[in-house]
Design an enzyme around this catalytic site. Structure first.
Site, PDB file in Angstrom:
ATOM      1  N   SER A  50       0.828  -1.212   0.043  1.00  0.00           N
ATOM      2  CA  SER A  50       0.057   0.107  -0.328  1.00  0.00           C
ATOM      3  C   SER A  50       0.896   1.110   0.098  1.00  0.00           C
ATOM      4  CB  SER A  50      -0.936   0.085   1.151  1.00  0.00           C
ATOM      5  OG  SER A  50      -0.283   0.086   2.525  1.00  0.00           O
ATOM      6  N   ASP A  83      -1.230  -1.620  -3.795  1.00  0.00           N
ATOM      7  CA  ASP A  83      -2.917  -1.913  -3.334  1.00  0.00           C
ATOM      8  C   ASP A  83      -3.151  -0.359  -3.018  1.00  0.00           C
ATOM      9  OD1 ASP A  83      -4.607  -3.239  -2.230  1.00  0.00           O
ATOM     10  OD2 ASP A  83      -3.872  -3.301  -0.203  1.00  0.00           O
ATOM     11  N   ASP A 105      -7.693   3.173  -7.095  1.00  0.00           N
ATOM     12  CA  ASP A 105      -8.906   3.080  -6.563  1.00  0.00           C
ATOM     13  C   ASP A 105      -9.382   4.428  -6.724  1.00  0.00           C
ATOM     14  OD1 ASP A 105     -11.058   2.664  -4.735  1.00  0.00           O
ATOM     15  OD2 ASP A 105      -9.992   2.116  -3.005  1.00  0.00           O
ATOM     16  N   GLU A 142     -11.679  -0.215  -8.912  1.00  0.00           N
ATOM     17  CA  GLU A 142     -12.519  -0.746  -7.919  1.00  0.00           C
ATOM     18  C   GLU A 142     -14.011  -0.004  -8.263  1.00  0.00           C
ATOM     19  OE1 GLU A 142     -11.312  -0.884  -3.645  1.00  0.00           O
ATOM     20  OE2 GLU A 142     -13.467  -0.391  -3.018  1.00  0.00           O
ATOM     21  N   GLY A 190      -9.306  -4.919   7.866  1.00  0.00           N
ATOM     22  CA  GLY A 190      -9.096  -4.834   9.187  1.00  0.00           C
ATOM     23  C   GLY A 190      -9.789  -5.879   9.778  1.00  0.00           C
ATOM     24  N   SER A 225     -10.342  -9.625   2.662  1.00  0.00           N
ATOM     25  CA  SER A 225     -10.597 -11.205   2.678  1.00  0.00           C
ATOM     26  C   SER A 225     -10.076 -12.093   3.675  1.00  0.00           C
ATOM     27  CB  SER A 225     -10.119 -11.845   1.316  1.00  0.00           C
ATOM     28  OG  SER A 225     -11.224 -11.512   0.369  1.00  0.00           O
ATOM     29  N   ASN A 266      -7.548 -10.567  -1.548  1.00  0.00           N
ATOM     30  CA  ASN A 266      -6.520  -9.685  -0.852  1.00  0.00           C
ATOM     31  C   ASN A 266      -6.435 -10.146   0.629  1.00  0.00           C
ATOM     32  OD1 ASN A 266      -6.206  -8.430  -3.047  1.00  0.00           O
ATOM     33  ND2 ASN A 266      -6.471  -6.166  -2.109  1.00  0.00           N
ATOM     34  N   ASP A 268      -4.626  -9.316   4.558  1.00  0.00           N
ATOM     35  CA  ASP A 268      -3.058  -8.506   5.183  1.00  0.00           C
ATOM     36  C   ASP A 268      -3.614  -8.825   6.561  1.00  0.00           C
ATOM     37  OD1 ASP A 268      -1.678  -6.757   6.192  1.00  0.00           O
ATOM     38  OD2 ASP A 268      -2.406  -5.249   5.472  1.00  0.00           O
TER      39      ASP A 268
HETATM   40  P1  13P Z   1      -7.891  -7.944   5.264  1.00  0.00           P
HETATM   41  O1  13P Z   1      -7.894  -6.650   6.299  1.00  0.00           O
HETATM   42  O2  13P Z   1      -9.350  -8.513   5.392  1.00  0.00           O
HETATM   43  O3  13P Z   1      -6.591  -8.638   5.310  1.00  0.00           O
HETATM   44  O4  13P Z   1      -7.871  -7.029   3.936  1.00  0.00           O
HETATM   45  C1  13P Z   1      -6.650  -6.699   3.065  1.00  0.00           C
HETATM   46  C2  13P Z   1      -7.022  -6.019   1.839  1.00  0.00           C
HETATM   47  O5  13P Z   1      -7.991  -5.740   1.314  1.00  0.00           O
HETATM   48  C3  13P Z   1      -6.043  -5.319   1.471  1.00  0.00           C
HETATM   49  O6  13P Z   1      -6.391  -4.482   0.205  1.00  0.00           O
END
Ligand code: 13P
Length: 342
Positions: A50, A83, A105, A142, A190, A225, A266, A268
Site C-alpha cells: 500500500s 494496493d 482506487d 474498483e 481490518g 478477505s 487480498n 493482510d
Molecule cells: P484484510 O484486512 O481482510 O486482510 O484485507 C486486506 C486488503 O483487502 C488489502 O487491500
C-alpha cells in the site's frame, strides 16, 4: 524469473480455475514468509504494498527486497502490485519504480476516504490504464466502496453502504479497459469485519455471482478477505493482547467466489495477527530475550503457515511451474493491438 504482470497470473489462474492470494507486505520478513510459503506449496504469488507500506519501507528497500526475492526464488512467478493507489501520480510513481501491477482506487477521491462519482472513477482509472498498459503493467480498478480503513485508506463503515451495482460494473469495465475489477460485496479491511459468523447473505454472494454472469471474462478481486481465525485471536489474547471477539470472511465463501470469477484475494490482517501472536508469545515466555531474531523468526514462521494454508485453500498451490514469464514489453504490444476505444 523476473517479476511478472498480474494480468499473466490472473489469465493463467482463470484457465486453471483457481484464485491467487495477494498478500500485503511492509518489511523483509513478510516478503520472506510469502516466498517461503510459495516455494513450499509451489505457488505463483502476488505481493502487494500500500502507500503506507511504500512510505514505511522508503520504497527502495521494498523494491530491492522484491528483486532479491526473484533471485532467491527464481522458480516462483511473482507479481509486485500497488494496493489502493489513490491518484494517477501514485500509480505512475509505482510504475516508474518497477511495480508490475497497480490498483487505481478511484472509488474514493484522492484523500482516500471520500466516495467519488462514477465519472471521476472512470476518468482516473482510464488515465492509469493508458499509462500502465503502454509499459505492459496491469491495472486493477474498483467500483463500489469497501468498508473499513487500511493504512489510512478506506471509506470506513461496515462496507454495506456502497455495494457494487452490477450494471455500473459492466459500464465501468467497458469505459476503462482495466484488467481486474475489485468489487464491494460487504467486506471491509481490518480485524473487525463482522460481529458474528457471516453467511453468504451477509456477504452478498448473490451479487458477486450476478456480476460474474454479466462480466464472465473479467478477473474479479475480493478485498478485505482475511478470515480472522479464532486460533490466531486466541494466541494474541492469551499473551496479553486485547482483541474483541470478531469474525472475518469464511474460506468457504472465498472458495465460492473463486468458482464465480474471483481470481485475486487480498489478505493482510490474518498475517498481522499471526505475526503479533508469535511475538507476544516470545515476550511473555522468554522475557529475558532481547535479540530481535528470537521473536522475528517465530513471527516469520507463523505468517508463512497462514500464507501456505491460504495458497492451498485458494487453489494456487502446485501451479508455479505452469508459467513462462511474458516480458512486460510483450504485454505492452499485446495491449496496443487490443486497445479499447471509448
Ligand atoms: P484484510 O484486512 O481482510 O486482510 O484485507 C486486506 C486488503 O483487502 C488489502 O487491500
Amino acid at each position: 524469473m523476473p517479476l511478472v504482470s498480474l494480468r499473466q497470473v490472473l489469465d493463467e489462474a482463470s484457465k486453471g480455475g483457481y484464485g491467487v492470494g495477494a498478500f500485503n507486505v511492509n518489511n523483509m520478513e513478510q516478503i520472506q514468509s510469502i516466498m517461503e510459503a510459495a516455494r513450499e506449496t509451489k505457488s505463483p504469488v502476488i505481493v502487494q504494498a500500500s502507500r503506507g507500506a511504500r512510505a514505511y519501507s522508503q520504497d527502495r528497500f521494498l523494491y530491492h527486497f522484491m528483486l532479491a526475492a526473484t533471485e532467491i526464488y527464481p522458480e516462483i512467478p511473482t507479481v509486485l502490485h500497488l494496493d489502493h493507489g489513490n491518484s494517477v501520480a501514485t500509480c505512475k510513481s509505482a510504475i516508474d519504480m518497477g511495480f508490475t501491477s497497480v490498483m487505481m482506487d478511484g472509488s474514493l477521491l484522492e484523500d482516500g476516504k471520500t466516495p467519488s462519482s462514477f465519472e471521476y472513477n472512470v476518468q482516473v482509472t482510464r488515465e492509469v490504464v493508458e499509462l500502465a498498459h503502454a509499459k505492459g503493467v496491469t491495472v486493477e480498478g474498483e467500483i463500489g466502496c469497501l468498508g473499513g480503513i487500511e493504512d489510512g485508506h478506506g471509506a470506513g463503515g461496515d462496507g454495506l453502504s456502497h455495494l457494487t451495482d452490477p450494471q455500473q460494473a459492466v459500464e465501468f469495465v467497458k469505459q476503462t479497459g482495466l484488467d481486474a475489477l475489485a468489487i464491494a460485496i460487504g467486506t471491509s479491511h481490518g480485524a473487525y469485519k463482522f460481529s458474528s459468523k457471516p453467511t453468504g447473505e451477509t456477504l452478498k454472494m448473490a451479487r458477486l455471482i450476478e456480476i460474474h454472469k454479466r462480466l464472465p471474462n473479467v478477473h474479479l478481486v475480493m478485498h478485505g478477505s482475511s478470515s480472522v481465525p479464532k486460533d490466531l485471536q486466541d494466541i494474541i489474547n492469551q499473551y496479553g493482547g486485547r482483541l474483541r471477539p470478531t469474525w472475518g470472511v469464511p474460506v468457504e465463501e472465498i472458495q465460492l467466489g473463486i468458482k464465480n470469477g474471483v481470481r485475486k484475494i487480498n489478505v493482510d490482517t490474518d498475517n498481522r495477527l499471526a505475526i503479533t501472536g508469535a511475538i507476544r508469545k516470545v515476550f511473555v515466555e522468554k522475557p529475558e530475550e532481547f535479540d530481535p531474531r528470537s521473536y522475528m523468526k517465530p513471527a516469520r514462521e507463523a505468517m508463512k503457515k497462514v500464507v501456505a494454508l491460504r495458497m492451498t485453500q485458494f487453489g494456487q498451490a502446485g501451479h508455479a511451474g505452469d508459467y513462462s514469464p511474458i516480458p512486460l514489453a510483450v504485454m505492452a504490444h499485446h495491449y496496443a493491438d487490443h486497445a479499447v476505444t471509448v
